[in-house]
Design a protein around this motif. Structure first.
Motif, PDB file in Angstrom:
ATOM      1  N   TRP A  10       0.837  -1.188   0.000  1.00 27.40           N
ATOM      2  CA  TRP A  10       0.000   0.000   0.000  1.00 27.40           C
ATOM      3  C   TRP A  10       0.877   1.244   0.000  1.00 27.40           C
ATOM      4  O   TRP A  10       2.058   1.196   0.328  1.00 27.40           O
ATOM      5  N   VAL A  11       0.269   2.346  -0.400  1.00 30.36           N
ATOM      6  CA  VAL A  11       0.907   3.660  -0.361  1.00 30.36           C
ATOM      7  C   VAL A  11      -0.115   4.610   0.246  1.00 30.36           C
ATOM      8  O   VAL A  11      -1.275   4.613  -0.156  1.00 30.36           O
ATOM      9  N   CYS A  12       0.293   5.395   1.219  1.00 28.45           N
ATOM     10  CA  CYS A  12      -0.594   6.378   1.849  1.00 28.45           C
ATOM     11  C   CYS A  12      -0.009   7.764   1.684  1.00 28.45           C
ATOM     12  O   CYS A  12       1.193   7.964   1.841  1.00 28.45           O
ATOM     13  N   GLU A  13      -0.867   8.697   1.415  1.00 26.39           N
ATOM     14  CA  GLU A  13      -0.504  10.100   1.380  1.00 26.39           C
ATOM     15  C   GLU A  13      -0.407  10.575   2.825  1.00 26.39           C
ATOM     16  O   GLU A  13      -0.991   9.979   3.716  1.00 26.39           O
ATOM     17  N   GLY A  14       0.319  11.636   3.083  1.00 25.89           N
ATOM     18  CA  GLY A  14       0.674  11.992   4.447  1.00 25.89           C
ATOM     19  C   GLY A  14      -0.303  12.756   5.292  1.00 25.89           C
ATOM     20  O   GLY A  14      -0.041  12.973   6.462  1.00 25.89           O
ATOM     21  N   ASN A  15      -1.410  13.199   4.761  1.00 25.18           N
ATOM     22  CA  ASN A  15      -2.339  13.960   5.595  1.00 25.18           C
ATOM     23  C   ASN A  15      -2.814  13.156   6.795  1.00 25.18           C
ATOM     24  O   ASN A  15      -2.813  11.938   6.786  1.00 25.18           O
ATOM     25  N   TYR A  16      -3.233  13.857   7.809  1.00 25.44           N
ATOM     26  CA  TYR A  16      -3.738  13.275   9.045  1.00 25.44           C
ATOM     27  C   TYR A  16      -2.676  12.442   9.768  1.00 25.44           C
ATOM     28  O   TYR A  16      -2.984  11.449  10.402  1.00 25.44           O
ATOM     29  N   ALA A  17      -1.441  12.889   9.665  1.00 23.20           N
ATOM     30  CA  ALA A  17      -0.338  12.157  10.282  1.00 23.20           C
ATOM     31  C   ALA A  17      -0.570  11.936  11.769  1.00 23.20           C
ATOM     32  O   ALA A  17      -0.407  10.820  12.266  1.00 23.20           O
ATOM     33  N   ARG A  18      -0.945  12.971  12.455  1.00 22.82           N
ATOM     34  CA  ARG A  18      -1.102  12.843  13.906  1.00 22.82           C
ATOM     35  C   ARG A  18      -2.224  11.883  14.272  1.00 22.82           C
ATOM     36  O   ARG A  18      -2.230  11.316  15.353  1.00 22.82           O
ATOM     37  N   ARG A  19      -3.182  11.700  13.383  1.00 20.19           N
ATOM     38  CA  ARG A  19      -4.321  10.826  13.670  1.00 20.19           C
ATOM     39  C   ARG A  19      -4.118   9.397  13.180  1.00 20.19           C
ATOM     40  O   ARG A  19      -4.813   8.503  13.659  1.00 20.19           O
ATOM     41  N   THR A  20      -3.223   9.171  12.204  1.00 22.64           N
ATOM     42  CA  THR A  20      -3.135   7.828  11.629  1.00 22.64           C
ATOM     43  C   THR A  20      -1.731   7.236  11.607  1.00 22.64           C
ATOM     44  O   THR A  20      -1.575   6.095  11.187  1.00 22.64           O
ATOM     45  N   PHE A  21      -0.712   7.959  12.029  1.00 23.14           N
ATOM     46  CA  PHE A  21       0.632   7.379  12.036  1.00 23.14           C
ATOM     47  C   PHE A  21       0.676   6.125  12.900  1.00 23.14           C
ATOM     48  O   PHE A  21       1.403   5.192  12.600  1.00 23.14           O
ATOM     49  N   ASP A  22      -0.090   6.083  13.968  1.00 20.59           N
ATOM     50  CA  ASP A  22      -0.081   4.903  14.835  1.00 20.59           C
ATOM     51  C   ASP A  22      -0.593   3.664  14.100  1.00 20.59           C
ATOM     52  O   ASP A  22      -0.221   2.536  14.440  1.00 20.59           O
ATOM     53  N   LEU A  23      -1.414   3.844  13.070  1.00 20.94           N
ATOM     54  CA  LEU A  23      -1.905   2.728  12.266  1.00 20.94           C
ATOM     55  C   LEU A  23      -0.956   2.407  11.116  1.00 20.94           C
ATOM     56  O   LEU A  23      -0.762   1.242  10.766  1.00 20.94           O
ATOM     57  N   ARG A  24      -0.380   3.435  10.530  1.00 15.10           N
ATOM     58  CA  ARG A  24       0.418   3.261   9.317  1.00 15.10           C
ATOM     59  C   ARG A  24       1.863   2.867   9.582  1.00 15.10           C
ATOM     60  O   ARG A  24       2.396   1.955   8.952  1.00 15.10           O
ATOM     61  N   LEU A  25       2.520   3.564  10.474  1.00 12.03           N
ATOM     62  CA  LEU A  25       3.969   3.388  10.612  1.00 12.03           C
ATOM     63  C   LEU A  25       4.397   2.013  11.117  1.00 12.03           C
ATOM     64  O   LEU A  25       5.428   1.507  10.665  1.00 12.03           O
ATOM     65  N   PRO A  26       3.664   1.369  12.005  1.00 13.50           N
ATOM     66  CA  PRO A  26       4.101   0.028  12.402  1.00 13.50           C
ATOM     67  C   PRO A  26       4.121  -0.966  11.236  1.00 13.50           C
ATOM     68  O   PRO A  26       4.822  -1.964  11.293  1.00 13.50           O
ATOM     69  N   ARG A  27       3.400  -0.682  10.158  1.00 12.80           N
ATOM     70  CA  ARG A  27       3.369  -1.567   8.994  1.00 12.80           C
ATOM     71  C   ARG A  27       4.151  -1.006   7.808  1.00 12.80           C
ATOM     72  O   ARG A  27       4.218  -1.622   6.758  1.00 12.80           O
ATOM     73  N   ALA A  28       4.758   0.153   7.966  1.00 10.34           N
ATOM     74  CA  ALA A  28       5.452   0.807   6.853  1.00 10.34           C
ATOM     75  C   ALA A  28       6.876   0.286   6.695  1.00 10.34           C
ATOM     76  O   ALA A  28       7.547  -0.041   7.672  1.00 10.34           O
TER      77      ALA A  28
END
Length: 126
Positions: A10-28
Motif C-alpha cells: 500500500w501507499v498512503c498520502e501523508g495527511n492526518y499524520a497525527r491521527r493515523t501514524f499509529d496505524l500506518r507506521l508500524p506496517r510501513a
C-alpha cells in the motif's frame, strides 16, 4: 485506514499524520517525505487560485474562492514548518522510530529519486 494498511502492499498520502501514524507506521517499510520549500508551496497555492483552472479534487462547477478560508489556508502553508512540522515529526518518532525516511526537498531531488526506482516489471522495492 486500518483496512487499507492491512494489505501486503500500500501507499498512503501523508495527511492526518497525527491521527493515523499509529496505524500506518508500524506496517510501513519506508517514509518518503516530499518537503517542497515553503515559498514554492505558497506560490503554487496562489497561482492555482488565481488561474482557477478545473481540478480533479474539486467538484464540477465549484471554483477557487479568495475568501477567509483561503487566507486561513495561506497562513497554514506559510507557518507549516514552525506550527505543524514539529508535531508531525514527534508523532513519527513515537509511532515508527525505526522506519527509514527518504527526505526529498524539491523537484530535482524528487526527479532523481524517481529515476533511480526500478521499473514496475522489476518487482517491488526491497
Amino acid at each position: 485506514v486500518r483496512d487499507a494498511v492491512a494489505a501486503d502492499g500500500w501507499v498512503c498520502e501523508g495527511n492526518y499524520a497525527r491521527r493515523t501514524f499509529d496505524l500506518r507506521l508500524p506496517r510501513a517499510d519506508l517514509i518518503i517525505w516530499l518537503d517542497t520549500p515553503r515559498l514554492t508551496c505558497f506560490t503554487r497555492v496562489i497561482l492555482r487560485s488565481a488561474l482557477n483552472r478545473p481540478r480533479p479534487d474539486i467538484p464540477a462547477g465549484c471554483t477557487e474562492k479568495l475568501d477567509r478560508e483561503f487566507l486561513t489556508f495561506l497562513k497554514y502553508v506559510w507557518t507549516f514548518d514552525r506550527g505543524h512540522r514539529p508535531g508531525i515529526e514527534a508523532v513519527r518518532l513515537a509511532a515508527g522510530p525505526s522506519v527509514p525516511v527518504v527526505h526529498l526537498r524539491g523537484g530535482q531531488q524528487i526527479a532523481e529519486f524517481l529515476e533511480r526506482l526500478p521499473a514496475a516489471s522489476e518487482g517491488c522495492l526491497e
